[in-house]
Design a protein around this motif. Structure first.
Motif, short mmCIF file in Angstrom:
data_model
loop_
_atom_site.label_atom_id
_atom_site.label_comp_id
_atom_site.label_asym_id
_atom_site.label_seq_id
_atom_site.Cartn_x
_atom_site.Cartn_y
_atom_site.Cartn_z
N VAL A 65 -6.14 44.03 -73.78
CA VAL A 65 -6.37 45.13 -74.72
C VAL A 65 -5.43 45.05 -75.93
N PRO A 66 -4.14 44.70 -75.76
CA PRO A 66 -3.30 44.58 -76.96
C PRO A 66 -3.86 43.58 -77.97
N MET A 67 -4.46 42.51 -77.52
CA MET A 67 -5.06 41.55 -78.45
C MET A 67 -6.28 42.18 -79.15
N LEU A 68 -7.08 42.92 -78.37
CA LEU A 68 -8.26 43.56 -78.95
C LEU A 68 -7.88 44.54 -80.05
N LEU A 69 -6.78 45.25 -79.86
CA LEU A 69 -6.37 46.28 -80.82
C LEU A 69 -5.41 45.76 -81.88
N ASN A 70 -5.12 44.46 -81.83
CA ASN A 70 -4.16 43.86 -82.76
C ASN A 70 -2.79 44.55 -82.68
N GLU A 71 -2.41 44.88 -81.45
CA GLU A 71 -1.13 45.56 -81.23
C GLU A 71 -0.13 44.68 -80.50
N GLY A 72 -0.48 43.44 -80.26
CA GLY A 72 0.41 42.55 -79.53
C GLY A 72 -0.40 41.54 -78.74
N THR A 73 0.27 40.84 -77.84
CA THR A 73 -0.41 39.82 -77.03
C THR A 73 0.24 39.71 -75.67
N THR A 74 -0.56 39.38 -74.68
CA THR A 74 -0.03 39.09 -73.35
C THR A 74 0.07 37.57 -73.13
N ALA A 75 -0.19 36.81 -74.18
CA ALA A 75 -0.13 35.36 -74.06
C ALA A 75 1.29 34.82 -74.26
N ASP A 76 2.09 35.48 -75.09
CA ASP A 76 3.43 34.98 -75.38
C ASP A 76 4.29 34.94 -74.12
N GLY A 77 4.87 33.79 -73.87
CA GLY A 77 5.75 33.64 -72.73
C GLY A 77 5.05 33.61 -71.39
N ARG A 78 3.72 33.49 -71.41
CA ARG A 78 2.95 33.51 -70.17
C ARG A 78 2.34 32.15 -69.90
N ASP A 79 2.38 31.73 -68.67
CA ASP A 79 1.73 30.50 -68.25
C ASP A 79 0.45 30.83 -67.49
N LEU A 80 -0.57 29.99 -67.65
CA LEU A 80 -1.82 30.12 -66.92
C LEU A 80 -1.87 29.05 -65.84
N SER A 123 -13.76 39.71 -86.20
CA SER A 123 -12.39 39.26 -86.00
C SER A 123 -12.35 38.18 -84.93
N SER A 124 -11.22 37.51 -84.82
CA SER A 124 -11.07 36.48 -83.80
C SER A 124 -9.64 36.48 -83.29
N CYS A 125 -9.48 35.93 -82.09
CA CYS A 125 -8.17 35.86 -81.45
C CYS A 125 -7.99 34.47 -80.85
N ASP A 126 -6.87 33.83 -81.16
CA ASP A 126 -6.58 32.50 -80.66
C ASP A 126 -5.63 32.52 -79.46
N ASP A 127 -5.24 33.71 -79.00
CA ASP A 127 -4.36 33.80 -77.83
C ASP A 127 -5.15 33.45 -76.57
N TYR A 128 -4.49 32.78 -75.64
CA TYR A 128 -5.23 32.42 -74.43
C TYR A 128 -5.18 33.52 -73.37
N LEU A 129 -6.18 33.49 -72.50
CA LEU A 129 -6.28 34.42 -71.39
C LEU A 129 -7.08 33.76 -70.28
N PRO A 170 -16.63 49.45 -80.17
CA PRO A 170 -16.81 50.21 -81.41
C PRO A 170 -15.66 51.19 -81.67
N GLY A 171 -15.18 51.18 -82.90
CA GLY A 171 -14.10 52.07 -83.29
C GLY A 171 -12.73 51.59 -82.89
N LYS A 172 -12.66 50.51 -82.11
CA LYS A 172 -11.38 49.99 -81.63
C LYS A 172 -11.13 48.55 -82.09
N VAL A 173 -12.15 47.72 -81.96
CA VAL A 173 -12.01 46.30 -82.29
C VAL A 173 -12.59 46.04 -83.68
N GLN A 174 -11.83 45.35 -84.49
CA GLN A 174 -12.26 45.04 -85.84
C GLN A 174 -13.45 44.08 -85.82
N PRO A 175 -14.56 44.44 -86.48
CA PRO A 175 -15.71 43.53 -86.53
C PRO A 175 -15.35 42.21 -87.22
#
Length: 513
Positions: free
Chosen positions: A401-416, A365-371, A358-363
């Motif tokens: 958290v960057p994905m949650l806040l729409n401030e960036g992503t930790t998925a770019d350039g990362r392998d799982l 919303s969705s994120c397609d970045d992998y984790l 609440p107050g941080k994540v946009q209701p």
């Protein structure tokens, strides 16, 4: 008058400084991690794909719908293909290749690997994750709830633990940093969901190892489903946290929807009336019972007036079970994903995930970045405002958290990476000793039994039907090298070929043969 107010304010400020006063600490958020056992990506009325499917129409999960409307839905959240590796990664922040709890745990020093005609399986940490370094065949870790507890949280474990083998310290969640343990022990399953059957215990009021659930004896003989009993007890534990005026971390780790298939009578008839086979009606009732728990917990937060300061995270520990006693064609219960629990295919590792902050994540919303599941460790600590902590283990997870806040992503350039040099037991598509890499849109699976590869472009082929190894040899070589480099860097163990007694080659070595 303005001068008097200014003078008075200055005096108060000076008095505060003299008294050693400081700004009040920002109130820490409560956190609920709602982890479901064996829940597939499609076991919900919430679509996690570009379109609604027949399975989304089958299941009724209004709690998940509500949570998604108030938070962020993740379409590419991943875990391990079986339970213990996921839970150890969650508790430690380590990738399974590093922590080596690569299959499910139960008895002290006993591997659950089934026999295979071609492979001998390596030693792995069959005793799970431990808070100490004195337990053989285990990995020591500074665990997530312990860090939260050390930083002022009242920590609650409710449901399935499955952190360490029987008789080891972590068989009891209280040794892992929890203030309260409700029904958690070494086993990863249960004998029965039914109070009438004492939740798998042979006698009323007595705990029967390994599959009897402990700590819920007061419900023995009652017509209550364990999912509801756990929810009742979780609310009591949160009451306890509120009474001592501490923020709480509730790890709501349901035994549902793991087999056995038991009907929750609150919802069962509805699914029979829809024409589902008996086993599928039972399964659907278990899914809805799990979702009712989520509703009850969210209602509790509203009733206590703490919903606006409580983070809720929803996740499953591995892909949906798609073997008997499920009805219908095997390995299709997670469609459009391929296969299910135990498989390196998407059906075995892709999970339903939702986060409300609440107050941080946009209701809505969705994120397609992998984790990956180990990312929950640093993410929860960051959300709790815990930034200064030390661990005995290397943390592989990256904060989402960057994905949650729409401030960036930790998925770019990362392998799982996934590493399963074991034999779960069942056979089926993608099930077996494998290592896997997801790199951008591409996914490469390496099979140890015969050293063959499968390459898929996941956005273009979510069902993993088109193996692109022959048409993309350069991509195979690139990903095989990345996968091998990572496995070597964490000293990952590998199976041995029975015919030669030699360890199976690394993926890049297999490509060079």
């Amino acid at each position: 008058m303005k001068l008097l107010k200014a003078y008075s304010g200055a005096c108060l400020a000076a008095a505060s400084l003299l008294a050693g006063c400081s700004e009040p600490e920002v109130q820490k958020p409560n956190i609920i991690l709602f982890l479901v056992d064996d829940m597939g990506w499609q076991d919900t009325s919430v679509p996690f794909w570009k379109e609604k499917t027949a399975f989304n129409e089958r299941y009724h999960t209004p709690g998940m719908e509500r949570l998604a409307s108030e938070g962020m839905l993740f379409t590419q959240a991943y875990a391990s293909s079986v339970c213990s590796p996921t839970r150890v990664s969650l508790m430690s922040g380590m990738n399974a290749a590093r922590h080596r709890v690569t299959n499910w745990t139960l008895r002290l020093n006993a591997s659950v690997d089934a026999q295979h005609k071609l492979l001998e399986y390596p030693e792995w940490n069959v005793n799970g994750v431990q808070p100490v370094d004195s337990i053989e065949n285990s990995i020591q870790a500074t665990m997530l709830p312990q860090i939260l507890k050390d930083n002022g949280y009242f920590t609650i474990h409710c449901g399935k633990a499955h952190f360490g083998a029987m008789t080891t310290p972590s068989a009891n969640p209280l040794t892992c940093g929890f203030d309260v343990n409700i029904a958690g022990h070494a086993a990863g399953g249960l004998g029965s969901y039914l109070g009438e059957q004492n939740f798998g215990n042979k006698e009323k009021g007595v705990h029967t190892e390994p599959w009897g659930v402990p700590g819920l004896e007061k419900y023995h003989g009652d017509s209550i489903f364990i999912t509801e009993a756990l929810t009742i007890e979780a609310k009591k534990a949160m009451d306890q946290a509120l009474s001592v005026e501490k923020p709480f971390y509730l790890y709501m780790a349901h035994y549902a929807v793991h087999i056995p298939l038991n009907a929750d009578q609150r919802f069962y008839q509805k699914y029979l009336d829809l024409g589902l086979p008996e086993s599928e009606a039972k399964y659907a009732s278990m899914v809805e019972a799990m979702d009712k728990s989520l509703v009850d917990l969210m209602d509790y937060l509203d009733e206590k007036g703490i919903a606006d300061n409580t983070i809720v995270l929803f996740m499953s520990d591995n892909g949906g079970f798609s073997l008997r006693p499920r009805a219908g064609e095997l390995f299709t219960h997670n469609s459009p994903l391929q296969s299910g629990k135990g498989s390196a295919y998407e059906g075995g590792i892709r999970e339903p995930m939702i986060v409300k902050w609440p107050g941080k994540v946009q209701p809505k919303s969705s994120c397609d970045d992998y984790l990956l599941i180990e990312d929950f460790f640093p993410s929860i600590l960051e959300m709790a405002g815990v930034n200064d902590y030390q661990t005995v283990q290397t943390v592989d997870g990256k904060s989402f958290v960057p994905m949650l806040l729409n401030e960036g992503t930790t998925a770019d350039g990362r392998d799982l990476f996934w590493h399963f040099p074991n034999n779960w037991g069942p056979t089926g598509p993608g099930i077996g000793a494998t290592s896997t890499i997801r790199s951008g849109d591409w996914k490469l699976i390496y099979y140890y039994r015969d050293q063959h590869f499968e390459l898929f472009n996941i956005p273009q082929d979510i069902g993993e039907k088109q193996n692109l190894v022959e048409s993309n040899p350069e991509k195979v070589n690139e990903l095989a090298q990345k996968l091998s480099d990572y496995l070597r860097s964490v000293d990952a163990q590998r199976p041995t070929l029975k015919a030669t007694g030699k360890i199976v080659p690394w993926p890049d070595e297999a490509r060079a043969l």
